[in-house]
Each structure stands twice: as structure tokens, then as C-alpha cells.
Design a protein around this motif. Structure first.
Motif, mmCIF file in Angstrom:
data_model
loop_
_atom_site.group_PDB
_atom_site.id
_atom_site.type_symbol
_atom_site.label_atom_id
_atom_site.label_comp_id
_atom_site.label_asym_id
_atom_site.label_seq_id
_atom_site.Cartn_x
_atom_site.Cartn_y
_atom_site.Cartn_z
ATOM 1 N N ARG A 83 4.888 -25.853 -3.788
ATOM 2 C CA ARG A 83 4.930 -27.213 -4.317
ATOM 3 C C ARG A 83 6.351 -27.764 -4.209
ATOM 4 N N SER B 143 6.699 -32.564 5.359
ATOM 5 C CA SER B 143 7.009 -31.495 4.411
ATOM 6 C C SER B 143 7.901 -30.441 5.055
ATOM 7 N N ARG C 66 8.356 -35.410 -3.277
ATOM 8 C CA ARG C 66 6.913 -35.179 -3.198
ATOM 9 C C ARG C 66 6.177 -36.468 -2.859
#
Length: 760
Positions: free
Chosen positions: A316, A230, A323
Motif C-alpha cells: 500500500r 505506481s 496514493r
């Protein structure tokens, strides 16, 4: 609107640091929210979903009731999981007891405490950024205490990158690696809450600093954040914002589930751009009311400010594809699942995409396309976007050769794997200004549209291990379809590995060689190997000349008087152009223990450096300063530790002209990089070449100049066993001049063929 899940909570508005990127320290002390007032604020249904709180300042440890504030957070937020504290660590006698008290509260409540110590550089670099002498030592003291006494559940460092410290960022990254403590790097920006909204000086980077920042972000992606998918995605998107002006593609919790509670009770969305929505202390306003009624303000921020925001906020991941990829990688790391299937899938995907690039329609399937810009548009392809110092010299040499023959720089385009890097390369040398830079995909699209009359594969190795050969082969095909000319200018060929995954690249090599109208190779071995790739009956216009870098180096040295110039210092200056010994790639047939050889070689070089350092000055030459391909600066530090800094290693990006000047003044050069030998010979510097390719391109070059080349085994044996140092090699200058003169004539003829083709 969703309820917030995270609160940023500056607990005070004063600080004992004097940071360049923050002006809170210039403020006067005002009312700070009390524990009782905080309890009333949190008694609002808006905060029932909050999982995390960031306690910062100012400097939070200046509050003697810090632990009481934490108590209210733990009691008043039913779903709280973690508190993150940021402290400058300036006063250990205050910081250590306050943080210890805070941790006692969170531990009792079952809430995790993440302690971040602000650290913006190693040694005096941090002290300069923070405006306080001794701050670095103070941070070290706090960090060691917290680690030794198990204070806190997680310990991190936090670095803000600004003009003062950006060119020292790699040193801090490597230092933190050695400490075993993670450092979070963020880009400093004008910040409303920090009273720097209209401040530009610490954030206004020079062109070199901006390039360094982008390059450092690439280093973090490839090395430091290797197991944090991430964060890698976040940094890649951030790099693209800075390098290419892309809109922000990173998630941000403050867009839909984050709020800021200021120390005086003011309430806002994000701290960077959001105006105050109101005050929560004593005037009847509730957090829920302000949060919901300010929706239009939030929407306006998202529409007008978020796309250009570089702040370190995360949230997010916006795109579903990203994702899914990140979550899959995180699952592999979390559950210790084998990564090989994922790597195999990625390799197969790359193989399929490269194969598609090679499956273009036959040359006869499309009629030639007339070039709408006239036959004077030249495209240069190669390993640009990952260029070493040698690649830069090659590119400059090609452009200068074309310029001399009559091709204007404005008519030259360079296709780059990473365009921001190649644009910087062109800016480093004014005489090649005017050329344009495009990505490989853009170059391929433009070639298919008939925009280029000629394509030049400009120097460097054509080797099977590089996947970018497939789009380059597609560009060659497209230019030929448009009736254009294709040229190989001073390339080497090989090594060609016997691996199945290299098959597309080997097909691409065959296509490129068969499509080339004119080829000049940098050595006879490359030409001989090329003949094994061409079709029967092939009768190309092929020749051999020196690596093009020779001509740029000698032209620069002669014009500046650097060849044979007198030294300013009487002490010897010893240069090392050393790289990692790639035993896996080049020593598979080695008769002996390759790992033992690697270890002995490194010990020998380290001892040799130390021996020279006692009587001479050292110069650690970095032929490569990019993460792609192996950054020599990082190698030296990994190899030598802090001794590398003692020997004079810096992380600044020197210009090629500076490198030429430095090398020209050396008394001897231990040279492992191919182009370090090229530069040394061209500049008349005595060299000790060591062929890390185990009998490849460096050996061929030395044979041409009739000087000795050591393989790693010979180098270890003669350096460790002999009481005297190895004598460096200096080629006969008449031979050098003769070879350079013949090579110049070959490249001049090649440039004239480009012009003649343009004239039709």
C-alpha cells in the motif's frame, strides 16, 4: 494485526545456478515441506484472506511435485487469485514440463499464473551473474516456448542489479522491449534467506556504478515504466534512498499483511530481515499463534530496519497524496480516458508555481543584507543536474577561470536540478574538487538569506522551453537584493518559442537579463536577441566570446598532448555524434514534408555508418548520457538496434577526460550536437557539422570559424546522390588560435571582475 494477503513461499532450499548474489546453491538438501504438510499448514484461519502466493526457491522446478504443491495452494486458500512463479530457466528439459504441469493446475482452478524468468543481462552478462554458461540461451528457449504455447497467464523477466551487471542494465531493458516482454528490475541487497546477510562483494558498488544505478532508475521512470504510475513512484523513492540517503517511502506488504513460509516449515514475516518465528511442521505451533505473538518483533523491524531497506517489496502506498495521484493515473489508463485534462492541470499548476516565483517583491522593497560569510561566496546556476558533456566542460571552465583569478573552490556552490548528478560531475575531474552542490530550492532559500555575494548563470542555452528559468530568475533577484553581483558567463540565448506556456520563462529571461551586471554571450546572435528583452535605456556591460567549453577542452588536450598526437592504429576511426532530428521544434516552417525528411535523414545516416564500418572503426559519441534531455545511448540503440552494439556502443558512463581522448583520435566526426562541433574544432578533428536547429546555434558557430555547415536536406542530398563521401571541414588553425586567445582574455577579465567585487 491484519491477516496476511500475500505469502512468499520458497519451495526448496537448493539451486542449480551459482548466482553471485545468492548462496542457496552452496546449501545441502534438507527436508522440503510435502504437499500433505502444506495442506495442514494452510488449514489455519490466518490464511483465509491470502490473495497471492510467490513460489520460488532455490530453484522450484527441481521439485517433481511442484504441481501438487500448487494444488494444495489452490484448494487451501479460499481467496487465492494468483500464483507467481520465479524460475532460473537453466534446464529447459526440466523447467518446461514442470511449469506446464503447474499451469494446468492453476488454469483448472481459475487461478492466474504469473511466470517470471530470471534474466540479469544479455548474453554472457547473464551467464557471468548466474555462474552458468549457456543460461541466457536456456532462458530464451523457455520464454519462447511459454509464449508460443500459451503456458501461463503473464510472462515477465526478473533482473537483480549488482556490481557485475549494473552497467549493462540498459541493454537488457532495450532487449526486453524488443522482445515485447516486461522485465522487472530490482536492486540486489544482502539477504537473510539467501544466506548473504553478511556478504558485501556483489552489492558493494563503486562510485561510478552507484551513479549508474541511480541514473538507470531515472531511465526506467522516464521511459520504461511510462504507463505504470505506481512503479514510477516506487522507483523514484528508491532512487532517492540510494542517491540522497532518504528513508524508505515505499509501501511494503510485509509490514502488515505479508508472511514468509520457508521450505522446511519455518515461519517469518519478511524474508530479508525477519528472524524465524517458529516452525509449523509437527511441533504444535500454529501460524496464527506465531503471527500474533511476534508483533513486537515486527514492530522492531519496522522501527529499525524498514527505513533503510532497498528490497523490491511493494504494498500500500503510504502517503495519501501519492496514493490519490497514482490511482487517478491508473484509472485513466485502465478506462482509456483522455490524459489531456490531467496534463493540462499539471501544466497549469506548474505555470502557477513558476508565476509565483516571478512575483517577488520589487528590488527597492528590501534593504541589502550583509553576507555573513563575507563577499566571497559564489553561486553558479544553469542546467546542472541534467548536464551533457558540453555542460560539464562549461562548468569546469568556469571553475578553473575563477580559481586562476583567486577564487577558491571551497567558496563556490553549484545549484543543481538533480544534485547527485552534479556531485558526480565534479568527482569526474579532480581539479574542481572542493565545490559544494545544493538543490535549486536550497540555493533560492540561501540566496534570500543573503548567503551569496555573486550569482553566475554558467553557460548553456537560455531558452524559453525550460521551466527552471523561473527559480533561477528568483535567485538573481535575491542576490541583487542582498547587494550582490549577477553575471551571465558564456550563455547562448534562444530559441524563444511563440507558445503561451512559455510566457513565465520569457518573463524570467527578461528579469535575468535586466538584473545582470555583466553578460558574456557565446555568439553575436544571442547578444542581439538579448537586446530585445531589456528595458529602454539599458546600458549593460555586455560582450561576446566563445562557448566556455572551448577553453577546458583545449587546456586538457594541450596538457595531455592530445592535439595532433599520432594515432596508435593505422585504420581510420570515424566518429558520429548524432541525435534525433527534432522536426516538431525546429522545422515548423520547413517547406516540404518534415516527416519524410526525418525518415530520409535517418536512412542516410544508417547507410553511412554501415559504409564506414566496412573499412573503418566507428565511434558512437554520446554527448548526453542522462534520460533528461535525451540519452544518446538510448537513441543509438533505438535507431540501430543490435547493430549499435556491433558498432561499439557501450552503456558505461565515460569520464569527460576519456571522451576528450576518444574524440581527439578521430579522422572525421559527423557532428549534430552543438558541443560535438565545439570539441571537434577545439581538438583539431575534421568535422562535418549538421545543424539540427535548422539555421541556429551550430550554423552560427560554423560561420564564426569559416567552415561549412550542412542542414539536414543538404546532407541527405549530397550523401545519397554523391559517389564520394563529403569532405570534412577543418578550420584554419590560426583563426582558431586567434579566437580562443581573444575569448580567454574576455573570460579572464570576467573572472577578475568577480574577484574585484569580492574585495569591495
Amino acid at each position: 494485526m491484519r491477516k496476511p494477503k500475500v505469502i512468499q513461499f520458497p519451495v526448496n532450499n537448493i539451486c542449480n545456478s551459482r548466482c553471485q548474489m545468492c548462496d542457496i546453491w552452496k546449501q545441502q538438501k534438507s527436508h522440503d515441506i510435502t504437499p500433505l504438510e502444506l495442506r495442514k499448514v494452510l488449514d489455519d484461519p490466518l490464511f483465509t484472506e491470502v490473495r497471492g502466493v510467490g513460489m520460488n526457491g532455490g530453484e522450484p522446478t527441481l521439485r517433481n511435485d511442484l504441481a501438487l504443491l500448487a494444488t494444495e495452494l489452490c484448494d487451501g486458500l479460499p481467496r487465492l487469485q494468483a500464483i507467481s512463479l520465479i524460475t532460473n530457466g537453466l534446464k529447459p528439459h526440466l523447467v518446461i514440463p514442470r511449469v506446464s504441469e503447474l499451469y494446468a493446475v492453476t488454469k483448472q482452478a481459475g487461478i492466474k499464473l504469473d511466470i517470471m524468468l530470471s534474466l540479469d543481462g544479455v548474453g554472457d552478462v547473464h551467464d557471468r551473474v548466474r555462474g552458468r554458461l549457456g543460461n541466457f540461451k536456456a532462458v530464451e528457449e523457455c520464454l519462447q516456448y511459454f509464449l508460443a504455447n500459451n503456458i501461463g497467464d503473464a510472462h515477465r523477466l526478473g533482473c537483480t542489479l549488482i556490481a557485475e551487471n549494473i552497467e549493462h542494465a540498459e541493454h537488457l531493458m532495450l532487449w526486453s522491449e524488443r522482445q515485447g516482454v516486461y522485465c522487472r528490475f530490482r536492486v540486489g541487497i544482502p539477504h537473510q534467506r539467501l544466506y548473504t546477510k553478511d556478504k558485501t562483494e556483489p552489492f558493494a558498488l563503486t562510485n561510478r556504478q552507484r551513479f549508474h544505478l541511480c541514473n538507470f532508475l531515472d531511465t526506467l521512470i522516464s521511459r520504461y515504466e511510462a504507463f505504470n504510475p505506481s512503479r514510477r513512484l516506487y522507483l523514484k523513492n528508491l532512487r532517492n534512498q540510494i542517491a540522497y540517503g532518504y528513508p524508505r517511502a515505499n509501501g511494503c506488504a510485509w509490514q502488515d499483511e505479508g508472511v514468509t513460509l520457508l521450505s522446511n516449515g519455518d515461519f517469518a514475516y519478511c524474508a530479508v530481515e525477519s528472524p524465524n518465528l517458529g516452525n509449523l511442521l509437527g511441533n504444535g505451533s500454529t501460524a496464527s499463534t506465531l503471527y500474533q505473538s511476534g508483533k513486537s518483533i515486527r514492530d522492531d523491524l519496522i522501527n529499525k530496519k524498514c527505513d533503510s531497506c532497498l528490497h523490491d517489496y511493494e504494498g500500500r502506498i503510504p502517503r495519501l497524496r501519492d496514493r490519490l495521484l497514482v490511482r487517478g493515473q491508473q484509472a485513466l489508463y485502465k478506462y482509456h480516458l483522455p490524459a489531456k485534462p490531467l496534463r493540462s492541470l499539471k501544466a497549469f499548476s506548474s505555470l502557477a508555481l513558476n508565476s509565483l516565483k516571478l512575483m517577488d517583491s520589487p528590488l527597492s522593497a528590501q534593504a541589502p543584507v550583509m553576507n555573513p560569510f563575507g563577499k566571497d561566496r559564489v553561486l553558479i546556476v544553469g542546467w546542472y543536474g541534467t548536464e551533457t558533456l558540453g555542460d560539464k566542460a562549461i562548468l569546469y571552465s568556469i571553475i578553473q577561470g575563477l580559481n586562476v583569478a583567486g577564487v577558491n573552490s571551497e567558496s563556490i556552490t553549484i545549484a543543481s536540478i538533480e544534485p547527485y548528478i552534479t556531485k558526480y560531475t565534479l568527482n569526474e575531474y579532480e581539479q574542481v574538487n572542493g565545490c559544494s552542490v545544493v538543490s535549486l530550492s536550497e540555493a533560492l532559500a540561501m540566496a534570500r538569506a543573503g548567503r551569496y555575494s555573486q550569482v553566475i548563470f554558467g553557460g548553456g542555452p537560455i531558452m524559453s522551453s525550460i521551466g527552471y528559468l523561473c527559480p533561477i530568475a528568483a535567485i538573481f533577484r535575491a542576490v541583487k537584493k542582498a547587494g550582490g553581483q549577477s553575471i551571465i558567463w558564456g550563455c547562448g540565448l534562444g530559441p524563444i518559442r511563440k507558445l503561451y506556456r512559455d510566457l513565465p520563462s520569457k518573463i524570467a529571461i527578461s528579469q535575468i537579463l535586466n538584473l545582470a551586471d555583466v553578460c558574456v554571450f557565446r555568439d553575436q546572435q544571442s547578444l542581439d536577441l538579448a537586446m530585445t528583452f531589456v528595458e529602454p535605456g539599458f546600458n549593460g556591460d555586455w560582450a561576446v566570446a566563445l562557448d566556455p567549453a572551448f577553453h577546458w577542452v583545449t587546456s586538457v588536450a594541450l596538457s595531455s598532448g592530445q592535439i595532433g598526437e599520432s594515432k596508435e592504429s593505422k585504420s581510420e576511426v570515424i566518429g558520429f555524434a548524432i541525435r534525433d532530428l527534432p522536426i516538431t521544434e525546429y522545422f515548423s516552417d520547413f517547406k516540404g514534408d518534415a516527416l519524410a525528411l526525418k525518415s530520409e535523414f535517418e536512412l542516410t545516416v544508417a547507410a553511412l555508418m554501415n559504409r564506414h564500418f566496412t573499412n573503418s572503426s566507428l565511434y558512437l559519441q554520446c554527448m548526453h548520457r542522462l534520460p533528461c534531455g535525451g540519452d544518446d545511448r538510448l537513441f543509438y540503440y533505438d535507431f540501430l538496434g543490435e547493430k549499435a552494439i556491433q558498432y561499439g556502443l557501450t552503456f558505461e558512463h565515460r569520464s569527460p577526460l576519456d571522451d576528450v581522448a576518444k574524440i581527439s583520435r578521430l579522422d572525421r566526426l559527423y557532428a549534430m550536437r552543438f558541443h560535438s562541433v565545439v570539441f571537434g574544432v577545439a581538438l583539431g578533428v575534421p568535422v562535418i557539422p549538421v545543424d539540427y536547429t535548422n539555421g541556429g546555434k551550430i550554423t552560427s558557430l560554423c560561420q564564426l570559424f569559416q567552415i561549412r555547415c550542412w542542414n539536414p536536406s543538404e546532407f541527405v542530398a549530397e550523401t545519397r546522390n554523391g559517389s564520394e563521401l563529403i569532405d570534412p571541414q577543418l578550420p584554419d588553425q590560426r583563426l582558431v588560435s586567434e579566437l580562443i586567445s581573444k575569448s580567454q582574455a574576455t573570460y579572464l577579465d570576467l573572472a577578475q571582475k568577480v574577484v574585484q567585487f569580492s574585495l569591495g
